[in-house]
Design a protein around this motif. Structure first.
Motif, PDB file in Angstrom:
ATOM      1  N   ALA A 299       3.918  18.913  28.124  1.00 53.05           N
ATOM      2  CA  ALA A 299       3.396  17.558  28.346  1.00 53.05           C
ATOM      3  C   ALA A 299       1.996  17.461  27.750  1.00 53.05           C
ATOM      4  CB  ALA A 299       3.354  17.239  29.830  1.00 53.05           C
ATOM      5  N   TYR A 300       1.812  16.485  26.862  1.00 54.71           N
ATOM      6  CA  TYR A 300       0.501  16.208  26.280  1.00 54.71           C
ATOM      7  C   TYR A 300      -0.072  14.934  26.886  1.00 54.71           C
ATOM      8  CZ  TYR A 300       0.466  19.452  22.245  1.00 54.71           C
ATOM      9  OH  TYR A 300       0.419  20.557  21.436  1.00 54.71           O
ATOM     10  N   TYR A 324      14.105  21.809  19.323  1.00 55.39           N
ATOM     11  CA  TYR A 324      13.165  21.057  20.146  1.00 55.39           C
ATOM     12  C   TYR A 324      13.264  19.565  19.827  1.00 55.39           C
ATOM     13  CZ  TYR A 324      10.117  20.384  16.079  1.00 55.39           C
ATOM     14  OH  TYR A 324       9.624  20.007  14.864  1.00 55.39           O
ATOM     15  N   GLU A 325      12.721  18.769  20.702  1.00 58.51           N
ATOM     16  CA  GLU A 325      12.587  17.332  20.488  1.00 58.51           C
ATOM     17  C   GLU A 325      11.196  16.909  20.927  1.00 58.51           C
ATOM     18  OE1 GLU A 325      15.606  15.160  22.519  1.00 58.51           O
ATOM     19  OE2 GLU A 325      17.256  16.042  21.369  1.00 58.51           O
ATOM     20  N   VAL A 326      10.690  15.866  20.302  1.00 60.60           N
ATOM     21  CA  VAL A 326       9.440  15.258  20.733  1.00 60.60           C
ATOM     22  C   VAL A 326       9.774  13.894  21.327  1.00 60.60           C
ATOM     23  CG1 VAL A 326       7.176  14.396  20.065  1.00 60.60           C
ATOM     24  CG2 VAL A 326       8.085  16.474  18.990  1.00 60.60           C
ATOM     25  N   PHE A 345      12.179  10.270  32.474  1.00 61.58           N
ATOM     26  CA  PHE A 345      11.756  11.599  32.051  1.00 61.58           C
ATOM     27  C   PHE A 345      12.854  12.628  32.321  1.00 61.58           C
ATOM     28  CE2 PHE A 345       7.898   9.165  32.994  1.00 61.58           C
ATOM     29  CZ  PHE A 345       7.359   9.161  31.715  1.00 61.58           C
ATOM     30  N   TYR A 346      13.559  12.482  33.442  1.00 63.03           N
ATOM     31  CA  TYR A 346      14.712  13.362  33.677  1.00 63.03           C
ATOM     32  C   TYR A 346      15.725  13.222  32.551  1.00 63.03           C
ATOM     33  CZ  TYR A 346      13.889  15.638  38.123  1.00 63.03           C
ATOM     34  OH  TYR A 346      13.408  16.471  39.099  1.00 63.03           O
ATOM     35  N   ARG A 347      15.866  12.016  32.038  1.00 65.77           N
ATOM     36  CA  ARG A 347      16.804  11.775  30.940  1.00 65.77           C
ATOM     37  C   ARG A 347      16.420  12.564  29.698  1.00 65.77           C
ATOM     38  NH1 ARG A 347      16.921   5.684  29.264  1.00 65.77           N
ATOM     39  NH2 ARG A 347      14.863   6.345  28.515  1.00 65.77           N
ATOM     40  N   GLU A 348      15.123  12.838  29.510  1.00 64.43           N
ATOM     41  CA  GLU A 348      14.627  13.513  28.312  1.00 64.43           C
ATOM     42  C   GLU A 348      14.398  15.009  28.493  1.00 64.43           C
ATOM     43  OE1 GLU A 348      14.417  12.072  25.488  1.00 64.43           O
ATOM     44  OE2 GLU A 348      14.549   9.955  26.027  1.00 64.43           O
ATOM     45  N   THR A 356      11.381  20.422  24.998  1.00 61.08           N
ATOM     46  CA  THR A 356      11.000  19.026  24.788  1.00 61.08           C
ATOM     47  C   THR A 356       9.492  18.906  24.930  1.00 61.08           C
ATOM     48  OG1 THR A 356      13.105  18.156  25.620  1.00 61.08           O
ATOM     49  CG2 THR A 356      11.245  16.641  25.561  1.00 61.08           C
ATOM     50  N   ILE A 357       8.883  18.263  23.932  1.00 58.31           N
ATOM     51  CA  ILE A 357       7.449  17.994  23.949  1.00 58.31           C
ATOM     52  C   ILE A 357       7.264  16.514  24.238  1.00 58.31           C
ATOM     53  CG2 ILE A 357       5.321  17.990  22.597  1.00 58.31           C
ATOM     54  CD1 ILE A 357       6.597  20.216  20.862  1.00 58.31           C
TER      55      ILE A 357
END
Length: 494
Positions: A299-300, A324-326, A345-348, A356-357
């Protein structure tokens, strides 16, 4: 607290007004309340659980029969599929939680794995219960009415029900090994069910034990409870008082962001010497995450113009894009606003073996939503607890959660905004919202201090990094990523 009837206890005798109530009238009123619910920002979740062969399917059918099928959903939860098992444990339940204005019915629900296994260790049992407490409280605090039914039966009644089902032409669908296992070990399951029900009987999600004379009266009691609870819920103002949060350090020098050294810089030579080596090491670690079936969430967050985009690009430069995915987080869609804010966010969140980023994250609840007054104060205050519980749930599911906060000082932000305004190739990056954020710099700084103070935990600490020198920040993230992922992979071998 004991909730299940004792083994020698008779079935409940319903009050005369419930016995005499007309099922059609009760159902019609439930449908009326459903239409009222549809026009609100509230929702309802009905969980039907209990002993196998106790009539759960019949009760679900009767509860839903009078309702408009466009505005309710029924979800059946048994053992997770291989695909579902690759997600965080709570993923499939969050995804099927009711949208605002809707009713969801869960057949078994997130209690299935917990109730079905009497051999759970104390640690596993506690982990399940903590997940359930988090999910139920999060939904209830987001204006979801939760009604939980447990259908109880005696050992003799269960044996008779199974014999009846054995003669049913659809017995292969309606009976399986779980029915016989619960009957054969009735006492063990009775004790297990009693403990689980007592420990998950929360004020915002209480259990209702259905143990009455016949199926018709069971339906009447359940319908009346749904009607009474929903009617009260619709007529209740669910806004709450603001939360009393722990005080931040009084000395400004002790605040999290005050610890950041904005003078840190590195030379061009140092940057070029270290960058590629670190990037390739990060690439190799992501391959290892895939091979070992682990999962990483990054998490950024940070000050506008602190260099998050460029930081993510350097972190992923040599990584296999298939691993990975952003996820870029922007203003929620209409569908996303209709659910709990953590739903999207759970979906991602990544499946096992992936990363995941998040370019911006669930922390927007306590940053931009707080500053722009997009959510009530009591809700963003409650979010600190919800976020900590969610991250703890992910970590218990063997996810690694990394959190990077890139910050720049006020003067640096202004300078970068002015350079963007002057550069035709970068003007697209500058918006009215950016200028407003600069005017709110002190507010965002306060919000970030509180965010770090309330949500930096030993398992998911914040790494706060100066972004005044973008190259320094890029190497700092790469180094921390390598250290944390290496430790994560090594800990699994111990």
């Amino acid at each position: 607290m004991k909730l299940l009837p004792s083994k020698d206890e008779f079935r409940e005798e319903l009050p005369e007004n419930v016995v005499e109530a007309d099922l059609e009238d009760l159902g019609a009123y439930f449908a009326t309340l459903q239409r009222e619910l549809k026009e609100t920002e509230k929702s309802m979740l009905v969980i039907v659980d209990g002993w196998e062969s106790s009539g759960k399917g019949h009760l679900l059918k009767e509860l839903t029969r009078p309702l408009d099928p466009k505005h309710y959903k029924v979800s059946v939860f048994e053992e997770a599929s291989e695909q579902e098992d690759a997600h965080p444990y709570l993923y499939r339940f969050f995804m099927r939680a009711p949208a605002k204005g809707q009713i969801s019915f869960f057949d078994r629900s997130f209690y299935y794995d917990l109730l079905d296994d009497v051999t759970l260790t104390d640690g596993a049992l506690e982990s399940f219960i903590q997940d359930i407490h988090f999910l139920e409280k999060a939904l209830a605090d987001d204006d979801t009415l939760i009604v939980k039914f447990f259908l109880h039966q005696t050992e003799a009644e269960m044996e008779n029900n199974i014999k009846t089902l054995e003669r049913d032409p659809y017995r292969q669908v309606r009976l399986d090994e779980r029915d016989y296992r619960q009957l054969n070990y009735y006492d063990a399951y009775y004790q297990h069910f009693s403990e689980v029900i007592a420990r998950t009987n929360a004020p915002s999600a209480p259990w209702d034990i259905l143990f009455v004379d016949n199926r018709k009266d069971t339906v009447k009691k359940a319908l009346e409870l749904c009607v009474n609870r929903l009617e009260l819920f619709l007529n209740t103002d669910t806004t709450r008082e603001e939360t009393e949060l722990p005080k931040l350090p009084q000395n400004e020098a002790d605040l999290p962001l005050a610890q950041v050294d904005f003078t840190k810089k590195i030379t061009d030579t140092e940057y070029e010497q270290e960058l590629m080596h670190l990037q390739k090491r990060a690439r190799d670690l992501l391959y290892q995450v895939y091979l070992e079936g682990k999962a990483v969430i990054v998490a950024y967050e940070g000050t506008d113009a602190a260099g998050k985009d460029g930081n993510i690009e350097r972190l992923t430069r040599y990584m296999d894009p298939r691993g990975y995915e952003v996820a870029t987080v922007s203003e929620p869609t209409k569908d996303e606003r209709a659910h709990h804010y953590l739903w999207r966010f759970y979906r991602e969140f990544p499946t096992k073996g992936r990363m995941t980023i998040f370019d911006r994250s669930w922390y927007g609840r306590v940053l931009v939503e707080r500053i722009e007054r997009l959510t009530p104060t009591y809700r963003w205050q409650e979010a600190y607890r919800e976020i900590n519980q969610m991250e703890q749930s992910l970590i218990a599911d063997d996810y690694l959660v990394l959190k990077y906060l890139l910050v720049i000082d006020e003067e640096e932000q202004l300078e970068r905004f002015e350079k963007r305004a002057e550069d035709p190739m970068k003007q697209y990056k500058l918006t009215a919202e950016d200028w407003r954020a600069h005017e709110q710099f002190a507010e965002y700084e306060q919000a970030m201090n509180e965010m770090v103070f309330y949500t930096s935990t030993p398992e998911a600490p914040w790494k706060v990094i100066s972004g005044n020198d973008k190259r320094y920040a890029r190497l700092a993230v790469l180094k921390d990523f390598i250290t944390r992922v290496s430790e994560y992979l090594e800990s699994e071998k111990d």
